[in-house]
Design an enzyme around this catalytic site. Sequence first.
Site: not given
Ligand code: SAM
Ligand code: DTB
Ligand code: SF4
Length: 341
Positions: A100, A132, A56, A264, A192, A63, A60
């Site tokens: 989702c 979702c 990506c 959730r 959500c 992530c 973030c």
């Molecule tokens: N790329 C899209 C976005 O950022 O909206 C969708 C997927 S993104 C992985 C969805 C959510 O997962 C993020 O907004 C964040 O709140 C959560 N998330 C991602 N990595 C995480 C982590 N290491 N621990 C907890 N929550 C995480």
């Molecule tokens: C949300 O708030 N948590 C979920 C879902 N929406 C998409 C994602 C959590 C991702 C945790 C890190 C991972 O598994 O990559």
């Molecule tokens: Fe990309 Fe992860 Fe950020 Fe979603 S949360 S925009 S997958 S870097």
Amino acid sequence: MIADNLKYNWSLKELQQIYNQPFPDLIFQAQTIHRANFLPTEIQRSTLLSIKTGGCTENCKYCPQSAHYETNVKAKGLLDTEEILVAAKKAKADGSSRFCMGAAWREVKDGKQFDQILDVVREVSNSGLEVCCTLGMLTKEQAEKLKDAGCHAYNHNLDTSPEFYKEIISTRTYDDRLNTLKNVRASGMTVCCGGILGMGESLDDRLGLLKELATQNPHPESVPINLLVKVEGTPLEKEGDVDPLDFVRTVATARIIMPTSYVRLSAGRLSMTEELQALCFVAGANSIFAGEKLLTTPNPEVEEDTRLIKKLGMSFKKLEIENECGVSTQSCEVVESRASI
Ligand code: SAM
Ligand code: DTB
Ligand code: SF4
């Protein structure tokens, strides 16, 4: 009974007062509100599937899928339709009511891949599952297309307070996120939206996030509260732990200020004890992500969750189509539980 007096003009001070009450008072208030709006023993389950993984462009800091960091996540293009449909079928067989689909995209781009996702949304939604999607930023038109295809909810998190957000992400702004949420709401999909605890934020940042959520009118129908999964290679891998009771207080505050929203318990359950999860349910959390994987990181096994819910004398929300009494699932179960008294 559904609350008819929802409030949308929360101030930070009001949230501080709720959050800082003596713990028993806070839990009592949250339970009272929870019981007025939901079956207090029922937990809804959603299953996640990463349909496009890693690589990506966003930065973030939490992530594992960001291309800015060296993590163990292997980038993978959009899954085949068939593979997604098999996963949706399994989610339904495992008892989830919502499926989702997540993509590691900054934003949705019109074209072949989005068209494929629209087809998948149509099929999954026809199977009776609530669909979702979480695909990054959306335009108004893209939100409308998803809605028309049968997408019930769109997940797009604010993640933290507007002030702390800049410490975590610099490749898109808080306003960008609010704009996507506006497009989702206008399309008629449900919203959500939640955030993450444990990124080094202050208590006021946590409450600032809740204030952003609870001052939206309508409130997001689902509020995912993630506990940071500290993934090796991400800048937040060495962050300190969140005090479990602070986590419970945050859940309870969310329940109190957004009485009719699903709260959730999302990422991070693997690092929570059974006791902490149980306290979160008492504080008003009524949904979890089920299945051994979130998007890229592990999550408790379905059997483990089933054992815990049984041990607590609670139950999982059934799919609407499983009803035989011809009324909504919740009413049906109320009838069933009355019948067994
Ligand atoms: N790329 C899209 C976005 O950022 O909206 C969708 C997927 S993104 C992985 C969805 C959510 O997962 C993020 O907004 C964040 O709140 C959560 N998330 C991602 N990595 C995480 C982590 N290491 N621990 C907890 N929550 C995480
Ligand atoms: C949300 O708030 N948590 C979920 C879902 N929406 C998409 C994602 C959590 C991702 C945790 C890190 C991972 O598994 O990559
Ligand atoms: Fe990309 Fe992860 Fe950020 Fe979603 S949360 S925009 S997958 S870097």
